[in-house]
Enzyme design. Sequence first.
Site, PDB file in Angstrom:
ATOM      1  N   ARG A 144      25.256  94.792 126.033  1.00  0.00           N
ATOM      2  CA  ARG A 144      24.099  94.009 125.597  1.00  0.00           C
ATOM      3  C   ARG A 144      22.850  94.314 126.410  1.00  0.00           C
ATOM      4  O   ARG A 144      21.743  94.394 125.865  1.00  0.00           O
ATOM      5  CB  ARG A 144      24.427  92.513 125.641  1.00  0.00           C
ATOM      6  CG  ARG A 144      23.293  91.587 125.211  1.00  0.00           C
ATOM      7  CD  ARG A 144      22.529  92.039 123.981  1.00  0.00           C
ATOM      8  NE  ARG A 144      23.384  92.331 122.837  1.00  0.00           N
ATOM      9  CZ  ARG A 144      23.000  93.011 121.760  1.00  0.00           C
ATOM     10  NH1 ARG A 144      21.771  93.505 121.705  1.00  0.00           N
ATOM     11  NH2 ARG A 144      23.843  93.238 120.777  1.00  0.00           N
ATOM     12  N   LYS A 177      -0.627  93.258 127.900  1.00  0.00           N
ATOM     13  CA  LYS A 177       0.090  92.227 127.135  1.00  0.00           C
ATOM     14  C   LYS A 177       1.542  92.651 126.948  1.00  0.00           C
ATOM     15  O   LYS A 177       2.014  92.945 125.844  1.00  0.00           O
ATOM     16  CB  LYS A 177      -0.608  91.994 125.790  1.00  0.00           C
ATOM     17  CG  LYS A 177      -2.026  91.441 125.949  1.00  0.00           C
ATOM     18  CD  LYS A 177      -2.752  91.328 124.622  1.00  0.00           C
ATOM     19  CE  LYS A 177      -4.181  90.849 124.815  1.00  0.00           C
ATOM     20  NZ  LYS A 177      -4.958  90.800 123.559  1.00  0.00           N
ATOM     21  N   LYS A 209     -14.409  92.462 132.576  1.00  0.00           N
ATOM     22  CA  LYS A 209     -14.287  91.851 131.259  1.00  0.00           C
ATOM     23  C   LYS A 209     -15.299  90.727 131.084  1.00  0.00           C
ATOM     24  O   LYS A 209     -16.089  90.435 131.988  1.00  0.00           O
ATOM     25  CB  LYS A 209     -12.852  91.357 131.057  1.00  0.00           C
ATOM     26  CG  LYS A 209     -11.816  92.494 131.150  1.00  0.00           C
ATOM     27  CD  LYS A 209     -10.465  92.084 130.666  1.00  0.00           C
ATOM     28  CE  LYS A 209     -10.453  91.947 129.165  1.00  0.00           C
ATOM     29  NZ  LYS A 209      -9.105  91.643 128.638  1.00  0.00           N
ATOM     30  N   GLU A 242     -16.521  95.993 129.795  1.00  0.00           N
ATOM     31  CA  GLU A 242     -16.436  95.548 128.405  1.00  0.00           C
ATOM     32  C   GLU A 242     -17.828  95.221 127.879  1.00  0.00           C
ATOM     33  O   GLU A 242     -18.608  94.539 128.542  1.00  0.00           O
ATOM     34  CB  GLU A 242     -15.549  94.305 128.317  1.00  0.00           C
ATOM     35  CG  GLU A 242     -15.429  93.727 126.916  1.00  0.00           C
ATOM     36  CD  GLU A 242     -14.542  92.498 126.880  1.00  0.00           C
ATOM     37  OE1 GLU A 242     -14.846  91.569 126.105  1.00  0.00           O
ATOM     38  OE2 GLU A 242     -13.545  92.456 127.640  1.00  0.00           O
ATOM     39  N   ASP A 269     -15.835  96.248 122.409  1.00  0.00           N
ATOM     40  CA  ASP A 269     -14.908  95.200 122.002  1.00  0.00           C
ATOM     41  C   ASP A 269     -15.345  94.518 120.709  1.00  0.00           C
ATOM     42  O   ASP A 269     -16.505  94.086 120.586  1.00  0.00           O
ATOM     43  CB  ASP A 269     -14.788  94.160 123.120  1.00  0.00           C
ATOM     44  CG  ASP A 269     -13.679  93.155 122.847  1.00  0.00           C
ATOM     45  OD1 ASP A 269     -12.568  93.583 122.516  1.00  0.00           O
ATOM     46  OD2 ASP A 269     -13.947  91.941 122.951  1.00  0.00           O
TER      47      ASP A 269
END
Length: 353
Positions: A144, A177, A209, A242, A269
């Site tokens: 597994r 992410k 950012k 950004e 962006d």
Amino acid sequence: MFGIISFSSFVSPHLSTTSRVIIKMSAMATRNPGMSIESVTVKPPSHPTYDLKGVIKLALAEDAGDRGDVTCMATIPADMEVEAHFLAKEDGVIAGIALADMVFSEVDPMLKVEWSRKDGDSVQKGLQFGKVHGRAHNIVVAERVVLNFMQRMSGIATLTKVMADAASPAYILETRKTAPGLRLVDKWAVLIGGGRNHRMGLFDMVMIKDNHISIAGGVKNALRSVDLYLEENNLHMGVEVETRTLEEVNEVLQYASQTKTSLTRIMLDNMVVPQPNGDVDVSMLKEAVGLINGRFETEASGNVTRETVNRIGQTGVTYISSGALTHSVKALDISLKIDTELALEVGRRTKRA
């Protein structure tokens, strides 16, 4: 002919640019017994502190708890040996073979693992692409954990391959992410699928950012602070900023034309605008790329899907980043079966083989 892959050494408990996993392959061992992993598969990305073997041990311990596999102990004689086969239950790109070898070796170094495919190869539904032979108890214990890694990695690699092909001539990137604790594994799968890695974490690249810009009081202030910090600390690394509007792009370019800067890449962006008919308008993105005119790398982000990535890739951007490569991945269906005939019969009945 199957090639036997066995991990015989792991130089460091932490991955770095000097990490090496030595591989021996049955068909080639007499000619090149010291072949390195770079020769036969995609090596994992570099990280200064990530303990890949520790992650494997944690995954096994998570499964075993404080008693171990009580079902195996109850049903399988301790000395029984079997052979189990890996079966692809849908089409895709296989990934995690090298990691599977590490798991099997951790459980039982005497297990004999053989593959007819390598990381990055395509597999088709119904294909038997590998096998493991040895003590039945240990194969089932490892099963597994091996499949959990391989299915997730193969799902990421499969989607990455689709997106990377469609994005050309731009390069496809993942983001941060990733599943907590599995960042290196997720990013490794992106490389196997033909993508490229964005920054590994907060430590290896400056990425200014929107929140940094808001706190700093504007994009120029943020860039100025970064340039000063890097100079004072004698740091040399990529710097990305950004931008969300053409005005911000022009502000960045104006700053860079007047000041010596460490800036290397400009993120554009959400300049891909969805349309009511399901299409996207990339005119703003194209204009931004034209303004930058090759002075810096460019990266498009936002509204990146299988359907839109080709349009975005034709705008002239250097990179396209997509969090979906890792945060919304669908695992590739793979199984490990001892009775493969019965498994294939059931698979055909359920349209999964």
